[in-house]
Design a protein around this motif. Structure first.
Motif, PDB file in Angstrom:
ATOM      1  N   LEU A 119       0.919  -1.153   0.120  1.00  0.00           N
ATOM      2  CA  LEU A 119       0.546   0.368   0.201  1.00  0.00           C
ATOM      3  C   LEU A 119       0.397   1.361   0.317  1.00  0.00           C
ATOM      4  CD1 LEU A 119      -2.825  -0.964   2.801  1.00  0.00           C
ATOM      5  CD2 LEU A 119      -3.314  -1.234   0.144  1.00  0.00           C
ATOM      6  N   SER A 120       0.301   2.176  -0.698  1.00  0.00           N
ATOM      7  CA  SER A 120       1.073   3.517  -0.779  1.00  0.00           C
ATOM      8  C   SER A 120       0.806   4.108   0.715  1.00  0.00           C
ATOM      9  CB  SER A 120       0.637   4.931  -1.654  1.00  0.00           C
ATOM     10  OG  SER A 120      -0.689   4.542  -1.454  1.00  0.00           O
ATOM     11  N   PRO A 121       1.571   4.972   1.126  1.00  0.00           N
ATOM     12  CA  PRO A 121       1.807   5.545   2.367  1.00  0.00           C
ATOM     13  C   PRO A 121       0.040   6.290   2.914  1.00  0.00           C
ATOM     14  CG  PRO A 121       3.914   5.904   2.200  1.00  0.00           C
ATOM     15  CD  PRO A 121       3.146   5.584   0.807  1.00  0.00           C
ATOM     16  N   VAL A 122      -0.437   7.482   1.871  1.00  0.00           N
ATOM     17  CA  VAL A 122      -1.322   7.828   1.763  1.00  0.00           C
ATOM     18  C   VAL A 122      -2.800   6.172   2.355  1.00  0.00           C
ATOM     19  CG1 VAL A 122      -3.230   9.089   0.637  1.00  0.00           C
ATOM     20  CG2 VAL A 122      -1.300   9.608   0.341  1.00  0.00           C
ATOM     21  N   ALA A 123      -2.297   5.029   0.902  1.00  0.00           N
ATOM     22  CA  ALA A 123      -3.471   4.131   1.434  1.00  0.00           C
ATOM     23  C   ALA A 123      -3.544   3.443   2.822  1.00  0.00           C
ATOM     24  CB  ALA A 123      -3.290   3.127   0.092  1.00  0.00           C
TER      25      ALA A 123
END
Length: 219
Positions: A84-88
């Protein structure tokens, strides 16, 4: 004077950080709301297994620090093949966290609802699904709106923790500005004012929503 110069000179960065904070917090609240509602019904379920499972879920997400939850999701999921991306990862952690708090808010609302309407609907043969959709949930939302607004404000403030996984929200934006200006007092004072302004806007919207729902209940 220095304070105003920083605010004007870095207005685009501050605006982007504030928007990022608001979006992540708002999405998390909205995603956590149906999840919290499901767990609230589970907490008052007559099925003991369902009730215990929901209670464990609520206890874990309410009883552990949000920072630990964010780090667990950010580092644990990639180890099992879910990158996952940091935002997700931030949205997922905040969603699961707020769903547990909202579950308790909704559970309290459910126990406060009058039983007469539900019993009358059952006697008329209305299905449990329709009772919840047409009778329980509309009244529940009117009842818990102030608490949900407070939860939104809490998530907005707690979202500053997601800066530890390199999400460029408002606090991390402030850290970047401090690195460039070496004026931590002015910058963090400015960041605090932005948070206060955002919380005042949320509180105002919540007050209007509460009044509108109250008018709808009287019609």
């Amino acid at each position: 004077m220095e304070f105003l110069q920083i605010a004007w000179g870095y207005k685009e960065m501050l605006l982007l950080g504030a928007v990022t904070t608001a979006l992540i917090s708002g999405i998390s609240i909205l995603l956590g709301m149906p999840l919290g509602l499901v767990f609230a019904f589970g907490l008052v379920s007559q099925n003991g297994l369902v009730r215990r499972f929901c209670a464990v879920y609520r206890s874990f997400w309410r009883g552990t620090p949000l920072l630990v939850q964010i780090l667990l999701i950010f580092y644990l999921l990639p180890s099992v093949g879910l990158d996952l991306s940091p935002v997700a990862a931030a949205v997922l952690a905040l969603t699961l966290n707020t769903s547990a708090f909202q579950a308790e808010i909704f559970r309290g609302g459910l126990t406060a609802l009058p039983k007469g309407q539900i019993e009358a609907a059952q006697m008329l043969g209305i299905s449990p699904t329709d009772i919840r959709r047409r009778i329980v949930i509309p009244q529940l939302m009117r009842l818990v709106t102030p608490a949900i607004v407070n939860e939104f404000i809490s998530i907005l403030k707690n979202s500053s923790i997601i800066s530890v996984i390199s999400v460029t929200e408002l606090l991390r934006t402030g850290q970047q500005i401090v690195s460039a200006t070496y004026r931590p007092l002015e910058v963090y004072g400015l960041i605090a004012m932005v948070y206060i302004l955002m919380n005042l806007v949320i509180a105002q919207f919540g007050h209007r929503a509460e009044k509108r729902l109250a008018r709808g209940a009287r019609v």
